[in-house]
Design a protein around this motif. Structure first.
Motif, PDB file in Angstrom:
ATOM      1  N   HIS A  53     -56.419  30.946  25.226  1.00 15.20           N
ATOM      2  CA  HIS A  53     -55.100  30.727  25.804  1.00 15.20           C
ATOM      3  C   HIS A  53     -54.730  29.337  26.010  1.00 15.20           C
ATOM      4  CE1 HIS A  53     -58.433  30.808  28.211  1.00 15.20           C
ATOM      5  NE2 HIS A  53     -57.142  29.878  29.238  1.00 15.20           N
ATOM      6  N   THR A  54     -55.934  28.959  25.530  1.00 12.73           N
ATOM      7  CA  THR A  54     -55.985  26.950  25.293  1.00 12.73           C
ATOM      8  C   THR A  54     -55.343  26.045  24.181  1.00 12.73           C
ATOM      9  OG1 THR A  54     -57.824  27.514  23.976  1.00 12.73           O
ATOM     10  CG2 THR A  54     -58.197  26.965  27.002  1.00 12.73           C
ATOM     11  N   ILE A  55     -55.031  27.239  23.408  1.00 13.58           N
ATOM     12  CA  ILE A  55     -54.417  26.649  21.921  1.00 13.58           C
ATOM     13  C   ILE A  55     -52.797  27.097  22.093  1.00 13.58           C
ATOM     14  CG2 ILE A  55     -53.778  26.818  19.718  1.00 13.58           C
ATOM     15  CD1 ILE A  55     -56.637  27.676  19.721  1.00 13.58           C
ATOM     16  N   ALA A  56     -51.780  26.393  22.277  1.00  6.44           N
ATOM     17  CA  ALA A  56     -50.258  26.109  22.233  1.00  6.44           C
ATOM     18  C   ALA A  56     -50.234  27.071  21.038  1.00  6.44           C
ATOM     19  CB  ALA A  56     -49.646  24.769  22.026  1.00  6.44           C
ATOM     20  N   ILE A  57     -48.835  27.087  20.724  1.00  8.26           N
ATOM     21  CA  ILE A  57     -48.105  28.187  19.638  1.00  8.26           C
ATOM     22  C   ILE A  57     -47.237  27.051  19.108  1.00  8.26           C
ATOM     23  CG2 ILE A  57     -46.708  30.311  18.686  1.00  8.26           C
ATOM     24  CD1 ILE A  57     -49.166  31.630  19.896  1.00  8.26           C
ATOM     25  N   GLU A  58     -47.201  26.511  18.254  1.00  2.00           N
ATOM     26  CA  GLU A  58     -45.858  25.970  17.771  1.00  2.00           C
ATOM     27  C   GLU A  58     -45.434  26.537  16.326  1.00  2.00           C
ATOM     28  OE1 GLU A  58     -44.424  21.726  15.568  1.00  2.00           O
ATOM     29  OE2 GLU A  58     -46.699  21.881  16.009  1.00  2.00           O
ATOM     30  N   VAL A  59     -43.779  26.701  16.289  1.00  4.22           N
ATOM     31  CA  VAL A  59     -43.218  27.533  15.346  1.00  4.22           C
ATOM     32  C   VAL A  59     -41.723  26.199  14.452  1.00  4.22           C
ATOM     33  CG1 VAL A  59     -41.389  29.441  14.660  1.00  4.22           C
ATOM     34  CG2 VAL A  59     -43.455  29.266  16.387  1.00  4.22           C
ATOM     35  N   GLU A  60     -42.581  27.042  13.723  1.00  2.00           N
ATOM     36  CA  GLU A  60     -40.677  26.106  12.451  1.00  2.00           C
ATOM     37  C   GLU A  60     -40.097  26.496  12.214  1.00  2.00           C
ATOM     38  OE1 GLU A  60     -42.140  24.291   8.677  1.00  2.00           O
ATOM     39  OE2 GLU A  60     -40.928  25.448   7.600  1.00  2.00           O
ATOM     40  N   THR A  61     -38.939  26.008  12.774  1.00  2.00           N
ATOM     41  CA  THR A  61     -37.326  26.755  12.950  1.00  2.00           C
ATOM     42  C   THR A  61     -36.049  25.834  11.796  1.00  2.00           C
ATOM     43  OG1 THR A  61     -36.484  25.443  14.552  1.00  2.00           O
ATOM     44  CG2 THR A  61     -37.709  26.931  14.833  1.00  2.00           C
ATOM     45  N   ASP A  62     -35.236  26.520  11.351  1.00  2.60           N
ATOM     46  CA  ASP A  62     -34.142  25.850  10.294  1.00  2.60           C
ATOM     47  C   ASP A  62     -32.809  26.232  10.725  1.00  2.60           C
ATOM     48  OD1 ASP A  62     -36.165  25.435   8.547  1.00  2.60           O
ATOM     49  OD2 ASP A  62     -36.480  27.195   7.817  1.00  2.60           O
ATOM     50  N   THR A  63     -32.771  26.747  11.633  1.00  2.00           N
ATOM     51  CA  THR A  63     -31.752  27.287  12.385  1.00  2.00           C
ATOM     52  C   THR A  63     -31.423  27.182  14.177  1.00  2.00           C
ATOM     53  OG1 THR A  63     -31.927  29.670  12.368  1.00  2.00           O
ATOM     54  CG2 THR A  63     -30.945  28.777  10.056  1.00  2.00           C
ATOM     55  N   LEU A  64     -30.759  27.756  14.381  1.00  2.00           N
ATOM     56  CA  LEU A  64     -30.202  27.522  15.751  1.00  2.00           C
ATOM     57  C   LEU A  64     -31.073  28.319  15.983  1.00  2.00           C
ATOM     58  CD1 LEU A  64     -26.905  25.461  17.045  1.00  2.00           C
ATOM     59  CD2 LEU A  64     -29.363  24.375  17.214  1.00  2.00           C
ATOM     60  N   GLU A  65     -30.492  30.085  15.572  1.00  2.00           N
ATOM     61  CA  GLU A  65     -30.881  31.223  15.660  1.00  2.00           C
ATOM     62  C   GLU A  65     -32.067  31.510  15.160  1.00  2.00           C
ATOM     63  OE1 GLU A  65     -26.839  30.913  14.521  1.00  2.00           O
ATOM     64  OE2 GLU A  65     -28.434  30.380  12.978  1.00  2.00           O
ATOM     65  N   GLN A  66     -32.962  30.357  14.536  1.00  2.00           N
ATOM     66  CA  GLN A  66     -34.260  30.655  14.906  1.00  2.00           C
ATOM     67  C   GLN A  66     -34.960  29.837  16.346  1.00  2.00           C
ATOM     68  OE1 GLN A  66     -35.495  29.128  11.216  1.00  2.00           O
ATOM     69  NE2 GLN A  66     -36.284  31.198  10.174  1.00  2.00           N
ATOM     70  N   LEU A  72     -37.188  30.674  21.830  1.00  2.00           N
ATOM     71  CA  LEU A  72     -37.420  30.555  22.901  1.00  2.00           C
ATOM     72  C   LEU A  72     -37.250  31.718  23.503  1.00  2.00           C
ATOM     73  CD1 LEU A  72     -33.975  27.970  23.279  1.00  2.00           C
ATOM     74  CD2 LEU A  72     -36.686  27.822  24.192  1.00  2.00           C
ATOM     75  N   ASP A  73     -36.953  33.108  23.213  1.00  2.00           N
ATOM     76  CA  ASP A  73     -36.772  34.922  23.493  1.00  2.00           C
ATOM     77  C   ASP A  73     -38.413  34.524  23.700  1.00  2.00           C
ATOM     78  OD1 ASP A  73     -34.148  34.303  23.940  1.00  2.00           O
ATOM     79  OD2 ASP A  73     -34.120  35.783  22.201  1.00  2.00           O
ATOM     80  N   CYS A  74     -38.928  34.223  23.150  1.00  2.00           N
ATOM     81  CA  CYS A  74     -40.551  34.277  22.749  1.00  2.00           C
ATOM     82  C   CYS A  74     -41.368  33.486  23.596  1.00  2.00           C
ATOM     83  CB  CYS A  74     -41.398  34.474  21.154  1.00  2.00           C
ATOM     84  SG  CYS A  74     -39.921  35.409  20.335  1.00  2.00           S
ATOM     85  N   GLY A  75     -40.479  32.451  24.430  1.00  2.00           N
ATOM     86  CA  GLY A  75     -41.648  30.889  24.969  1.00  2.00           C
ATOM     87  C   GLY A  75     -42.559  30.649  24.138  1.00  2.00           C
ATOM     88  N   VAL A  76     -42.400  30.454  23.170  1.00  2.00           N
ATOM     89  CA  VAL A  76     -43.303  29.326  22.356  1.00  2.00           C
ATOM     90  C   VAL A  76     -43.089  27.784  23.132  1.00  2.00           C
ATOM     91  CG1 VAL A  76     -43.114  28.248  20.258  1.00  2.00           C
ATOM     92  CG2 VAL A  76     -42.444  30.223  19.640  1.00  2.00           C
ATOM     93  N   GLN A  77     -44.417  27.120  22.568  1.00  2.00           N
ATOM     94  CA  GLN A  77     -44.374  26.780  23.848  1.00  2.00           C
ATOM     95  C   GLN A  77     -44.129  25.183  22.786  1.00  2.00           C
ATOM     96  OE1 GLN A  77     -47.241  28.194  22.637  1.00  2.00           O
ATOM     97  NE2 GLN A  77     -49.068  28.097  24.771  1.00  2.00           N
ATOM     98  N   ILE A  78     -44.038  25.013  21.472  1.00  2.00           N
ATOM     99  CA  ILE A  78     -43.699  23.698  20.689  1.00  2.00           C
ATOM    100  C   ILE A  78     -42.663  24.595  19.687  1.00  2.00           C
ATOM    101  CG2 ILE A  78     -44.261  21.801  19.135  1.00  2.00           C
ATOM    102  CD1 ILE A  78     -47.188  21.997  20.624  1.00  2.00           C
ATOM    103  N   ILE A  79     -41.832  23.969  19.369  1.00  2.00           N
ATOM    104  CA  ILE A  79     -40.217  24.281  18.276  1.00  2.00           C
ATOM    105  C   ILE A  79     -39.961  22.951  17.250  1.00  2.00           C
ATOM    106  CG2 ILE A  79     -38.056  24.732  17.860  1.00  2.00           C
ATOM    107  CD1 ILE A  79     -38.539  26.319  20.874  1.00  2.00           C
ATOM    108  N   MET A  80     -40.549  23.255  16.168  1.00  2.00           N
ATOM    109  CA  MET A  80     -40.093  21.840  15.067  1.00  2.00           C
ATOM    110  C   MET A  80     -38.945  22.574  14.949  1.00  2.00           C
ATOM    111  SD  MET A  80     -42.138  21.498  11.389  1.00  2.00           S
ATOM    112  CE  MET A  80     -43.925  21.257  12.595  1.00  2.00           C
ATOM    113  N   LEU A  81     -38.564  21.075  14.591  1.00  2.00           N
ATOM    114  CA  LEU A  81     -37.009  21.390  14.253  1.00  2.00           C
ATOM    115  C   LEU A  81     -37.256  21.161  12.712  1.00  2.00           C
ATOM    116  CD1 LEU A  81     -34.567  19.808  16.943  1.00  2.00           C
ATOM    117  CD2 LEU A  81     -35.144  22.264  16.906  1.00  2.00           C
ATOM    118  N   ASP A  82     -36.960  21.569  11.654  1.00  2.00           N
ATOM    119  CA  ASP A  82     -37.232  21.280  10.381  1.00  2.00           C
ATOM    120  C   ASP A  82     -36.112  20.628   9.591  1.00  2.00           C
ATOM    121  OD1 ASP A  82     -39.086  20.308   8.001  1.00  2.00           O
ATOM    122  OD2 ASP A  82     -38.505  22.868   6.991  1.00  2.00           O
TER     123      ASP A  82
END
Length: 276
Positions: free
Chosen positions: A188-201, A206-216
């Protein structure tokens, strides 16, 4: 830098260059002849590694070698300025010259380029960070040089954080599924980041509660929309297509972090000489 790990690396670099001896130096000089040399900047640069790296290289070869007046890491220097003076047996000075110069030229190049990016976004809240696009074997040194230049470090290695990238998503089937699997497996101490290419992603994150969002590789208009959508619910990282001409505009979209692979994979080595 961890000095225990650093010293091991420096020994390996020297071993690679020396192999079974410096036949030129050994043929010409005894181990009793001494000299004084200066490391000098041949162009304006941000200093990095004079004492921790260059001086240590020489002292590993001969403990009788001493140094003085090392320029502090992070200091801006002008062309012609002395970075450090080194004195001791000629044997050690000549054997260590190339390894010491190779390393500090590389580190100063990274620190100098990083400073340019940091200066380009000065006054804005954004942080400039590096990536894992480092030279194999030099990661600790190169990431240190980024910090010397005023930047920050992204994850050091694959074990440092969860970053779900496009190929993870493609292989898994969706962002939601990848995030669920990661969340079930990591502490639980490790944040999850996701790479996104579109606004849909972005919305899926956001729906998944991701802590860090990369706009690629998004254009600035799309990034502004993404920042508005996220609205403080996650930390925002911008990546892709970043250079000194575009970094200010990207920063002005409101992102929190800009990751720049060029800091380490495209930094030009600075011109530094060792003068007898």
């Amino acid at each position: 830098m961890d000095t225990f790990l650093l010293e091991e690396q420096l020994r390996n670099f020297l071993r690679e260059d020396l192999e079974h001896g410096d036949i030129t130096t050994d043929a010409i000089f005894s181990d009793q002849e001494t000299a004084t040399v200066t490391l000098r900047a041949r162009e304006a640069l941000v200093a990095a590694g004079m004492e921790q790296v260059a001086a240590r290289v020489f002292q590993l070869l001969d403990e009788r070698i001493t140094y003085s007046r090392p320029i502090a890491d992070g200091q801006q220097v002008d062309s012609g300025q002395v970075l450090m003076t080194v004195s001791g047996p000629v044997h050690g000075l000549l054997r260590g010259e190339r390894v010491a110069l190779n390393l500090i030229q590389r580190l100063c190049g990274i620190a100098t380029l990083t400073r340019q990016y940091v200066d380009a976004v000065r006054g804005l809240k954004v942080k400039i960070v590096d990536t894992r696009k480092t030279t194999p074997g030099l990661r600790m040194l190169e990431k240190y040089a980024v910090r010397v230049g005023g930047g920050r470090n992204h994850r050091y290695s694959l074990s440092d954080g969860v970053l779900i990238k496009d190929n993870h998503i493609a292989a898994c089937g969706s962002i939601q599924r990848a995030v669920e699997k990661a969340r079930a497996a990591v502490p639980h101490t490790i944040a999850i980041e996701v790479e996104t290419d579109t606004l849909e992603q972005v919305q899926e994150c956001l729906d998944c509660g991701v802590q860090i969002i990369m706009l690629d590789n998004m254009d600035c208009n799309t990034m502004r929309q993404a920042v508005s959508m996220i609205n403080g619910k996650a930390l925002i990282e911008a990546s892709g297509g970043v250079n000194l001409d575009t970094v200010r505009g990207i920063a002005e979209t409101g992102v929190d972090i800009i990751s720049v692979g060029a800091l380490t994979h495209s930094a030009r080595a600075c011109d530094i000489g060792l003068d007898w």
